[in-house]
Design an enzyme around this catalytic site. Structure first.
Site, PDB file in Angstrom:
ATOM      1  N   HIS A 457      -8.486  59.923  55.065  1.00  0.00           N
ATOM      2  CA  HIS A 457      -9.476  60.282  54.048  1.00  0.00           C
ATOM      3  C   HIS A 457      -9.242  59.512  52.756  1.00  0.00           C
ATOM      4  CE1 HIS A 457      -6.607  62.808  51.729  1.00  0.00           C
ATOM      5  NE2 HIS A 457      -6.170  63.233  52.899  1.00  0.00           N
ATOM      6  N   CYS A 476      -1.765  64.537  55.634  1.00  0.00           N
ATOM      7  CA  CYS A 476      -2.892  63.657  55.942  1.00  0.00           C
ATOM      8  C   CYS A 476      -2.585  62.232  55.478  1.00  0.00           C
ATOM      9  CB  CYS A 476      -4.168  64.151  55.269  1.00  0.00           C
ATOM     10  SG  CYS A 476      -4.874  65.627  56.044  1.00  0.00           S
TER      11      CYS A 476
END
Length: 576
Positions: A457, A476
């Protein structure tokens, strides 16, 4: 009337039976001198059979110092050829023998340790043969020849296994199903070698075909030429003793030639220049600061580096033999992501990955969809570690952070209406961060199925890409070039099959839609039909422009594997 045998006869019979049992069940003979070449051959056959029978019952041991790694394979191979020797003819070497011993001696060029293939035992026997100038001692010892023959066969089989499959265990990430070795694979390669004496060719066909593996292997020879096996000064952390740290740092930099002397204290400018030169040579971010990552690399010995190379080469062997034509490659220690098109890199980006306490997991998946202005549903592990303690102190914590508390039916819950004292490890709610410029996921998320609830992301902390050490997230992977990656995925997904190369892709109307949604700050899901595989891996070194660069072992994975599978192994300075 039948007379009983005399007691002396019974005792003699018992001794004979006992001696026979000891001969059959005890160790094979240590020495068995033959008088003629023909007798040597026959005795060697007998000894090979006895040695293998003994080894099969005793965990592979054929002597006090030699244990077969592949006793079942070796025994089966010899039994099918009536236990005839493989590597000798009467009292002479067969031609492939020297080729095999030479290959074992140079095994470091493959990231292997010569001692794993009985090199010490083999050389010891060779010296004994060489010292028998009469040709009637060790050169006629059938027991010695048989043990050597068996040992060489076991070494050959172990080389096949290690070069093809490596020494690391398979795991749930790798799931390799295309690299099995059957007993027939081992025997057919040994028969081919005996016939053609082509060991380098046989082993080359077993190696991975990945471009990264080939480049690293080709750079290994130059690495080995330039190592010395020197034990360098260990540099302690700067706290609590900054004086000792600075002295050890200067001495360590002198030992590698980055500074001229450690008798006179170097000034700050000299230290910064030396550290920058070291960082440049190591292929890490050049900032002139002796941070934790730079210190870990300074404290690696040449042998440690060789083991990291060995581990990395084996990690390539855990990948599928044939990688997809197009895939995303994330290397956590290197802090980078690549979109690869066959052996070329279509896109490179810096990344931020998980902290050591909240590691980014290793995984294999595929991009399923993109989301503009996503919401972040915070993983339960983060809730238990960070959020729940903060809420207990102050229920306003969620509002201050821009988080919402919702039940599993999507109904928002007032945190002041919850008795937080009931919960210690988790909560029966979801914590969600709404979409927007302050969202931890940034303004675009790349989804791929996985059990860890991690994604690729954008980020609302883009300044972190300027830092050298970027293991900073909750797990992440934050991608600096997120927009270009999105364009590439969308173009690939919306071009016809004839567009094989990145240069052939043409802009898609979906790009315009995505740009519009980003501009309007709207949440939308963009499905991906041609799922792009994602490989998140942990490779602590690689070859760049013919030179091996090393990355910081951020999660200690190499140190763990070194302790478990390579403990005590010395590849350098051992006089091979």
């Amino acid at each position: 009337m039948q007379r009983n045998p005399p007691l002396s006869f019974i005792m003699l019979l018992a001794l004979i039976v006992g001696f026979s049992a000891c001969k059959n069940n005890g160790k094979p003979v240590e020495k068995d001198i033959a008088l003629t070449p023909g007798e040597l051959r026959e005795k060697t056959i007998t000894n090979i059979r006895d040695e293998l029978e003994y080894a099969a019952k005793n965990g592979g041991g054929i002597s006090d110092s030699v244990f077969l790694n592949n006793v079942a394979l070796v025994k089966d191979y010899y039994s099918k050829q009536d236990y005839k020797p493989v590597w000798i003819e009467n009292d002479s070497w067969r031609s492939p023998t020297d080729s095999l011993i030479g290959f074992i001696t140079s095994a470091r060029l493959y990231g292997l340790f010569p001692d794993d293939y009985h090199l010490v035992a083999i050389n010891k026997v060779r010296r004994r043969f060489a010292s028998d100038t009469s040709g009637k001692g060790d050169n006629r010892d059938a027991a010695l020849w048989s043990r050597l023959d068996i040992t060489l066969t076991d070494a050959f089989f172990q080389l096949i296994k290690d070069i093809k499959l490596g020494r690391l265990p398979n795991d749930s990430v790798s799931l390799r199903k295309d690299s099995l070795l059957t007993p027939e694979d081992y025997t057919s390669r040994l028969n081919e070698f005996r016939q053609n004496n082509n060991i380098s060719q046989i082993m080359a066909l077993l190696e991975p075909g990945h471009a990264g593996y080939r480049a690293l292997r080709e750079s290994l020879a130059d690495f080995l030429k330039n190592v010395s096996g020197t034990v360098f000064t260990k540099v302690p952390p700067p706290k609590p003793d900054p004086v000792s740290f600075r002295m050890a740092l200067q001495k360590r930099l002198v030992e590698s030639g980055y500074l001229q002397t450690d008798t006179i204290a170097a000034d700050s400018i000299q230290l910064v220049r030396a550290i920058r030169a070291f960082q440049q040579d190591m292929g890490i971010t050049v900032d002139g600061q002796a941070g934790s990552g730079t210190l870990r690399l300074l404290n690696l010995s040449d042998n440690d580096r060789f083991i990291s190379i060995a581990i990395t080469l084996d990690r390539y062997k855990l990948l599928p033999e044939s990688m997809p034509d197009r895939y995303i490659w994330v290397n956590l220690p290197g802090y980078y992501m690549q979109l690869r098109q066959r052996d070329s890199v279509a896109l490179y980006s810096k990344i931020v990955c998980g902290k050591p306490k909240t590691r980014t997991p290793l995984l294999t998946s595929a991009i399923s969809d993109l989301v503009t202005y996503p919401q972040w549903t915070i993983p339960s592990s983060i809730i238990a570690k960070d959020i729940l303690p903060a809420i207990k102190k102050n229920p306003d914590y969620l509002t201050m952070k821009g988080y919402s508390l919702v039940d599993y039916e999507g109904v928002e819950i007032d945190p002041y209406m919850v008795d937080w004292t009931k919960y210690s490890r988790g909560i029966p709610y979801k914590v969600v961060q709404g979409s927007g410029d302050d969202n931890a996921l940034g303004i675009l998320k790349f989804n791929f199925p996985n059990k860890y609830a991690v994604y690729l992301h954008d980020t609302n902390q883009r300044y972190l890409f300027g830092q050298a050490m970027r293991s900073l997230s909750h797990g992440c992977v934050r991608v600096q070039q997120w927009k270009e990656l999105a364009y590439q995925i969308i173009r690939y997904d919306n071009n016809d099959e004839s567009a094989e190369e990145v240069s052939d892709f043409i802009p898609s109307p979906v790009e315009d839609s995505m740009n519009s949604w980003l501009e309007k700050k709207e949440k939308h899901r963009i499905p991906v039909r041609k799922n792009v595989p994602v490989f998140i891996r942990y490779f602590t070194c690689e070859s760049k422009d013919g030179k091996i660069v090393f990355y910081d072992d951020i999660y200690g994975e190499d140190r763990l594997l070194q302790a478990r599978y390579f403990s005590g192994k010395q590849a350098l300075g051992a006089g091979y």
